[in-house]
Design a protein around this motif. Structure first.
Motif, PDB file in Angstrom:
ATOM      1  N   UNK A 133       9.103 -22.559  23.440  1.00 25.61           N
ATOM      2  CA  UNK A 133       7.830 -22.803  22.752  1.00 25.61           C
ATOM      3  C   UNK A 133       7.574 -24.286  22.525  1.00 25.61           C
ATOM      4  N   UNK A 134       8.646 -25.078  22.393  1.00 24.86           N
ATOM      5  CA  UNK A 134       8.471 -26.524  22.204  1.00 24.86           C
ATOM      6  C   UNK A 134       7.830 -27.147  23.427  1.00 24.86           C
ATOM      7  N   UNK A 135       8.349 -26.819  24.603  1.00 23.14           N
ATOM      8  CA  UNK A 135       7.810 -27.359  25.858  1.00 23.14           C
ATOM      9  C   UNK A 135       6.362 -26.907  26.053  1.00 23.14           C
ATOM     10  N   UNK A 280      10.321 -33.391  16.206  1.00 23.68           N
ATOM     11  CA  UNK A 280       9.213 -33.620  15.271  1.00 23.68           C
ATOM     12  C   UNK A 280       8.531 -34.948  15.564  1.00 23.68           C
ATOM     13  N   UNK A 281       9.316 -35.971  15.854  1.00 27.41           N
ATOM     14  CA  UNK A 281       8.733 -37.279  16.209  1.00 27.41           C
ATOM     15  C   UNK A 281       7.907 -37.171  17.482  1.00 27.41           C
ATOM     16  N   UNK A 282       8.420 -36.401  18.446  1.00 21.67           N
ATOM     17  CA  UNK A 282       7.708 -36.196  19.707  1.00 21.67           C
ATOM     18  C   UNK A 282       6.391 -35.458  19.487  1.00 21.67           C
ATOM     19  N   UNK A 283       6.415 -34.434  18.639  1.00 17.03           N
ATOM     20  CA  UNK A 283       5.207 -33.652  18.368  1.00 17.03           C
ATOM     21  C   UNK A 283       4.163 -34.477  17.629  1.00 17.03           C
ATOM     22  N   UNK A 284       4.608 -35.235  16.606  1.00 17.05           N
ATOM     23  CA  UNK A 284       3.665 -36.047  15.830  1.00 17.05           C
ATOM     24  C   UNK A 284       3.045 -37.139  16.696  1.00 17.05           C
ATOM     25  N   UNK A 285       3.876 -37.786  17.527  1.00 16.53           N
ATOM     26  CA  UNK A 285       3.367 -38.852  18.398  1.00 16.53           C
ATOM     27  C   UNK A 285       2.412 -38.310  19.455  1.00 16.53           C
ATOM     28  N   UNK A 291       1.642 -29.277  10.255  1.00 16.87           N
ATOM     29  CA  UNK A 291       1.909 -27.857   9.995  1.00 16.87           C
ATOM     30  C   UNK A 291       2.150 -27.106  11.306  1.00 16.87           C
ATOM     31  N   UNK A 292       1.386 -27.473  12.361  1.00 14.92           N
ATOM     32  CA  UNK A 292       1.595 -26.859  13.680  1.00 14.92           C
ATOM     33  C   UNK A 292       2.895 -27.358  14.305  1.00 14.92           C
ATOM     34  N   UNK A 293       3.190 -28.641  14.081  1.00 18.97           N
ATOM     35  CA  UNK A 293       4.423 -29.218  14.614  1.00 18.97           C
ATOM     36  C   UNK A 293       5.656 -28.527  14.029  1.00 18.97           C
ATOM     37  N   UNK A 305      19.710 -21.156   9.590  1.00 27.94           N
ATOM     38  CA  UNK A 305      19.583 -21.834   8.286  1.00 27.94           C
ATOM     39  C   UNK A 305      18.532 -22.936   8.369  1.00 27.94           C
ATOM     40  N   UNK A 306      18.508 -23.664   9.482  1.00 21.80           N
ATOM     41  CA  UNK A 306      17.496 -24.700   9.682  1.00 21.80           C
ATOM     42  C   UNK A 306      16.111 -24.071   9.836  1.00 21.80           C
ATOM     43  N   UNK A 307      16.026 -22.949  10.536  1.00 13.44           N
ATOM     44  CA  UNK A 307      14.739 -22.269  10.691  1.00 13.44           C
ATOM     45  C   UNK A 307      14.162 -21.885   9.322  1.00 13.44           C
ATOM     46  N   UNK A 308      15.041 -21.365   8.453  1.00 16.32           N
ATOM     47  CA  UNK A 308      14.601 -20.972   7.108  1.00 16.32           C
ATOM     48  C   UNK A 308      14.173 -22.187   6.294  1.00 16.32           C
ATOM     49  N   UNK A 309      14.904 -23.305   6.458  1.00 15.61           N
ATOM     50  CA  UNK A 309      14.557 -24.528   5.729  1.00 15.61           C
ATOM     51  C   UNK A 309      13.192 -25.058   6.170  1.00 15.61           C
ATOM     52  N   UNK A 310      12.915 -24.992   7.472  1.00 12.68           N
ATOM     53  CA  UNK A 310      11.621 -25.452   7.990  1.00 12.68           C
ATOM     54  C   UNK A 310      10.502 -24.521   7.525  1.00 12.68           C
ATOM     55  N   UNK A 311      10.782 -23.217   7.476  1.00  8.09           N
ATOM     56  CA  UNK A 311       9.785 -22.255   6.986  1.00  8.09           C
ATOM     57  C   UNK A 311       9.438 -22.548   5.525  1.00  8.09           C
ATOM     58  N   UNK A 312      10.439 -22.944   4.748  1.00 10.58           N
ATOM     59  CA  UNK A 312      10.213 -23.313   3.349  1.00 10.58           C
ATOM     60  C   UNK A 312       9.318 -24.553   3.262  1.00 10.58           C
ATOM     61  N   UNK A 313       9.549 -25.513   4.157  1.00 10.22           N
ATOM     62  CA  UNK A 313       8.710 -26.721   4.196  1.00 10.22           C
ATOM     63  C   UNK A 313       7.264 -26.350   4.512  1.00 10.22           C
ATOM     64  N   UNK A 314       7.089 -25.395   5.430  1.00 10.82           N
ATOM     65  CA  UNK A 314       5.727 -24.947   5.767  1.00 10.82           C
ATOM     66  C   UNK A 314       5.031 -24.353   4.551  1.00 10.82           C
TER      67      UNK A 314
END
Length: 411
Positions: A133-135, A280-285, A291-293, A305-314
C-alpha cells in the motif's frame, strides 16, 4: 479423534471419496456402511491430500516476488520514464527481462489495464501481493502532483534501504546459524551413536549410574525409540505456534516479545523507527496530507505494536491534537524522538527532522548489526560449554565411580 480418508461406492455405483472422524478404522467402516456406502478403502493417511499440500506449497513459492525483483521492476520503470519511454512500451520491455513467471504475468496484466485506461497506481493496486500500500499510495500521489518520476526515485530509495537492512540482518545471523547447525549435528551423532555404546559398556558392570548419566541415557533412548513422536510433536507445536501468530492477539504478543527480547529487541525497535521516519518523510515530501500519510504508513509497518501506536496518533489528530501528542501514550516512540518531532511540528519543518532521525536510526541499526555477532558469541559459547560439560560428566562420572570402587576393593 483421528481422521480417516475413505473411498467408497454409493447406491448408484459412483466412486466417491471423503473423510470422517472415528476412534479407529473398524468404527470408520461401520459408520460408512450405515451411510449405505460400499467401502473400498479406508486409510489413516491421505497421500492424495499430501501431494496436494506439497503442490500448493510449490505454487505458493512460485508466486513469491523478492525485494530484489521488485527493485529491478521499479528501477526500470523509473529509468524509462526519465528518458521519455512510454509506460506501455516499458512494460513490454520488462516482460522480456523478468524471469519470475508470476511477476511476468502480473506485468502483463498491469500493461493490459493501462491499455484499457487505468492509471499506474490503479493497475498496481490489483497486485497488492507484490506492491504494498505504501508503494501504491506514493505512485497515486506522484501521478496527482505530476512528479511521478521523482516519486519513483524515492520509492526505489525506500526499497533499496529495506533490502540493505534485510541483507545486513541475514549477514549478522549467518555465523550463529552455522554454529547452531554444527551443534545440532554433533549432538545427533552423540545421542544416536556414542551414548548407546556407552550404555552397553556400563551395563556390563551392573553399577548404579549417576543421575546425570541416567538423564543423558534417557534422552538418548527417547530420541532413538520415540523419534517419530518427538518429530510429530515438534511439527504440531510449530503449526500451533504459526496458527496462534496468525491471530490478531497472537501477532500482537509475538511482536511485543520481539521488541522486548534482550539484545535483539532494540534492533527490531530501531528497524521499525527507521521505517517510520523514512516512509513518513517520503509521504509528506510527496504532498500527502498527514492523516492520509499515517494510514499508508500504518500498513508499511511490520510490527503490530507500531500499527496500534500509529492508529492512536490518527485518533488524536482526528480530534484536533498533534502527532506528538498521539505518540505520548505508546512506549515505542522514545522521548528524544518525540521532543525533536515536536520542534519540527511547531516550526513546520517536520520533514527535515524525520530525515535526520531516519539517518540516526539507520546508523544505530548498522552499529548494532555489526556488533550482533559479538553479542551472540558468548551465548553460543555458554550453550556449547554446557553441552560439552553435561556429556563429559555423563561419560566420566560412572568411570570415576567404578575406579573408586575397584580401588576400595583392592585395599
Amino acid at each position: 479423534m483421528p481422521t480417516f480418508y475413505y473411498k467408497a461406492r454409493d447406491r448408484k455405483g459412483t466412486v466417491i471419496s471423503g473423510k470422517l472422524d472415528a476412534p479407529n478404522s473398524w468404527t470408520a467402516k461401520k459408520n460408512l456402511n450405515k451411510m449405505n456406502l460400499v467401502v473400498l478403502e479406508v486409510n489413516r493417511f491421505n497421500l492424495k491430500g499430501l501431494f496436494q499440500a506439497l503442490n500448493d506449497k510449490v505454487e505458493e513459492m512460485s508466486r513469491t516476488v523478492t525485494l530484489e525483483e521488485k527493485l529491478v521492476v521499479m528501477s526500470q520503470i523509473e529509468t524509462g520514464m526519465s528518458v521519455g519511454i512510454p509506460i506501455i512500451q516499458m512494460m513490454h520491455i520488462l516482460q522480456e527481462d523478468v524471469q519470475n513467471k508470476f511477476l511476468r504475468e502480473s506485468i502483463q496484466e498491469i500493461s493490459n489495464d493501462i491499455n484499457e485506461g487505468s492509471t499506474l497506481h490503479e493497475a498496481f493496486a490489483k497486485h497488492d501481493e507484490i506492491f504494498d500500500s505504501t508503494v501504491i499510495g506514493l505512485i497515486k500521489t506522484g501521478e496527482s502532483t505530476g512528479k511521478l518520476d521523482e516519486t519513483l526515485h524515492r520509492i526505489n530509495q525506500m526499497i533499496e534501504k529495506q533490502g540493505e537492512n534485510r541483507a545486513k540482518v541475514k549477514s549478522a545471523t549467518f555465523y550463529p546459524k552455522i554454529v547452531l547447525f554444527v551443534m545440532t549435528m554433533v549432538t545427533g551423532v552423540i545421542v544416536y551413536f556414542v551414548i548407546p555404546k556407552l550404555k552397553d559398556f556400563l551395563a556390563g558392570f551392573r553399577a548404579e549410574l549417576p543421575p546425570i548419566t541416567q538423564f543423558v541415557v534417557g534422552v538418548s533412548d527417547a530420541f532413538i525409540n520415540y523419534w517419530y513422536i518427538i518429530l510429530i510433536g515438534a511439527i504440531v507445536i510449530r503449526k500451533a505456534f504459526l496458527k496462534y501468530v496468525e491471530t490478531q492477539e497472537g501477532k500482537r504478543q509475538f511482536d511485543l516479545f520481539k521488541l522486548k527480547v534482550p539484545g535483539f529487541g532494540i534492533i527490531f525497535h530501531y528497524l521499525e523507527l527507521n521505517n517510520f521516519c523514512f516512509v513518513l518523510e517520503l509521504l509528506i515530501s510527496s504532498g500527502v496530507p498527514l492523516i492520509d500519510a499515517l494510514e499508508i504508513l500504518k500498513e508499511s509497518q511490520h510490527n503490530q505494536i507500531f500499527k496500534e501506536a500509529i492508529a492512536k496518533c490518527q485518533d488524536v489528530i482526528d480530534k484536533g491534537g498533534t502527532l506528538v501528542k498521539g505518540m505520548e501514550s505508546s512506549f515505542v516512540f522514545p522521548s528524544s524522538f518525540r521532543n525533536l518531532l515536536s520542534m519540527g511540528e511547531e516550526t513546520g519543518r517536520m520533514q527535515p527532522v524525520l530525515s535526520r532521525m531516519g539517518r540516526y536510526y539507520q546508523l544505530q541499526i548498522d552499529h548494532k548489526l555489526d556488533n550482533l555477532s559479538k553479542l551472540i558469541e558468548p551465548i553460543l559459547l555458554f550453550f556449547i560449554f554446557g553441552l560439552v560439560l553435561i556429556i563429559a560428566l555423563a561419560v566420566f562420572l560412572p568411570i570415576w565411580k567404578m575406579n573408586a570402587v575397584q580401588r576400595g576393593g583392592v585395599h
